[in-house]
Scaffold this motif. Structure first.
Motif, short mmCIF file in Angstrom:
data_model
loop_
_atom_site.label_atom_id
_atom_site.label_comp_id
_atom_site.label_asym_id
_atom_site.label_seq_id
_atom_site.Cartn_x
_atom_site.Cartn_y
_atom_site.Cartn_z
N PRO A 125 5.05 54.44 1.19
CA PRO A 125 5.80 53.87 0.21
C PRO A 125 5.84 54.58 -1.19
O PRO A 125 6.94 54.99 -1.84
N GLN A 126 4.40 54.74 -1.63
CA GLN A 126 4.32 55.22 -3.13
C GLN A 126 5.04 56.79 -2.88
O GLN A 126 5.44 57.02 -4.11
N GLN A 127 4.45 57.37 -1.84
CA GLN A 127 4.92 58.75 -2.18
C GLN A 127 6.66 58.94 -1.85
O GLN A 127 7.19 59.85 -2.65
N LEU A 128 7.29 58.15 -1.36
CA LEU A 128 8.64 57.97 -1.04
C LEU A 128 8.91 57.58 -2.57
O LEU A 128 10.32 58.22 -2.84
N SER A 129 8.56 56.54 -3.14
CA SER A 129 8.94 56.28 -4.32
C SER A 129 9.15 57.26 -5.33
O SER A 129 10.02 57.59 -6.12
N LEU B 78 11.63 60.15 -4.57
CA LEU B 78 13.09 59.70 -4.93
C LEU B 78 13.31 59.38 -6.24
O LEU B 78 14.37 59.00 -6.80
N GLN B 79 12.23 59.18 -6.93
CA GLN B 79 12.29 58.72 -8.51
C GLN B 79 13.04 56.96 -8.60
O GLN B 79 13.88 56.98 -9.50
N VAL B 80 12.43 56.48 -7.64
CA VAL B 80 12.87 55.09 -7.81
C VAL B 80 11.51 54.14 -7.70
O VAL B 80 10.40 54.35 -7.43
N LYS B 81 11.70 52.94 -8.01
CA LYS B 81 10.66 52.01 -8.21
C LYS B 81 10.08 51.85 -6.83
O LYS B 81 10.89 51.72 -5.85
N LEU B 82 8.71 51.35 -6.89
CA LEU B 82 8.24 51.20 -5.47
C LEU B 82 8.69 49.93 -4.93
O LEU B 82 9.02 49.74 -3.77
N SER B 83 8.99 48.87 -5.64
CA SER B 83 9.94 47.61 -5.09
C SER B 83 11.28 47.95 -4.64
O SER B 83 11.55 47.37 -3.55
N ILE C 240 3.96 50.33 6.78
CA ILE C 240 5.56 50.90 7.01
C ILE C 240 5.24 52.34 6.29
O ILE C 240 4.50 52.77 5.24
N ARG C 241 5.89 53.36 7.02
CA ARG C 241 5.76 54.88 6.87
C ARG C 241 7.05 55.40 7.00
O ARG C 241 8.02 55.03 7.46
N PHE C 242 7.40 56.52 6.41
CA PHE C 242 8.69 57.19 6.38
C PHE C 242 8.37 58.62 6.98
O PHE C 242 7.70 59.38 6.30
N LYS C 243 9.12 59.00 7.92
CA LYS C 243 9.23 60.40 8.38
C LYS C 243 10.09 61.36 7.27
O LYS C 243 11.06 61.09 7.06
N GLU C 244 9.28 62.30 6.75
CA GLU C 244 10.07 63.34 5.94
C GLU C 244 11.16 63.82 6.48
O GLU C 244 12.23 63.71 5.71
N GLU C 245 11.31 64.21 7.57
CA GLU C 245 12.44 64.74 8.14
C GLU C 245 13.76 63.77 8.09
O GLU C 245 14.65 64.22 7.88
N LYS C 246 13.30 62.53 8.51
CA LYS C 246 14.37 61.61 8.67
C LYS C 246 14.75 61.32 7.28
O LYS C 246 16.13 61.04 7.05
N ILE C 247 14.07 61.23 6.21
CA ILE C 247 14.37 61.16 4.78
C ILE C 247 15.36 62.04 4.33
O ILE C 247 16.23 61.78 3.69
N GLU C 248 15.05 63.36 4.48
CA GLU C 248 15.80 64.44 4.45
C GLU C 248 17.25 64.35 5.03
O GLU C 248 18.26 64.57 4.32
N GLU C 249 17.53 63.87 6.15
CA GLU C 249 18.58 63.67 6.83
C GLU C 249 19.24 62.57 6.41
O GLU C 249 20.70 62.80 5.97
N TRP C 250 18.66 61.68 5.82
CA TRP C 250 19.32 60.57 5.27
C TRP C 250 19.83 60.82 4.11
O TRP C 250 20.96 60.35 3.58
N TRP D 265 14.47 48.43 0.34
CA TRP D 265 15.52 49.21 1.07
C TRP D 265 14.78 49.09 2.54
O TRP D 265 15.77 49.18 3.61
N ALA D 266 13.58 49.21 2.79
CA ALA D 266 13.05 49.29 4.01
C ALA D 266 13.17 48.13 4.72
O ALA D 266 13.45 47.89 6.00
N HIS D 267 12.91 46.91 3.93
CA HIS D 267 13.16 45.39 4.31
C HIS D 267 14.57 45.33 5.03
O HIS D 267 14.84 44.80 6.19
#
Length: 67
Positions: free
Chosen positions: A7-11, A14-19, A39-49, A24-26
């Protein structure tokens, strides 16, 4: 194997707050993987999103002017 983001890496990516990432995940707004209580986020799925959320800018506005 695909790279998983925390979550920290995704934050930071995306340059958004960790909260915001947790919210968004919830609510299922962003694709996630649940590993036990983590919770983890697949880099490829985030790029598609992100690609699905791209806007074309004024192209659609210009088309409506021609009608």
């Amino acid at each position: 194997m695909e790279k998983l983001l925390t979550p920290q890496q995704l934050s930071e990516f995306l340059q958004v707050k960790l909260s915001t990432v947790y919210k968004w995940a919830h609510y299922g707004y962003v694709p996630k993987v649940k590993i036990g209580s983590l919770i983890r986020f697949k880099e490829e799925k985030i790029e598609e999103w992100l690609k699905r959320r791209e806007k074309k800018g004024r192209e659609s506005f210009a088309e409506s002017d021609q009608n």
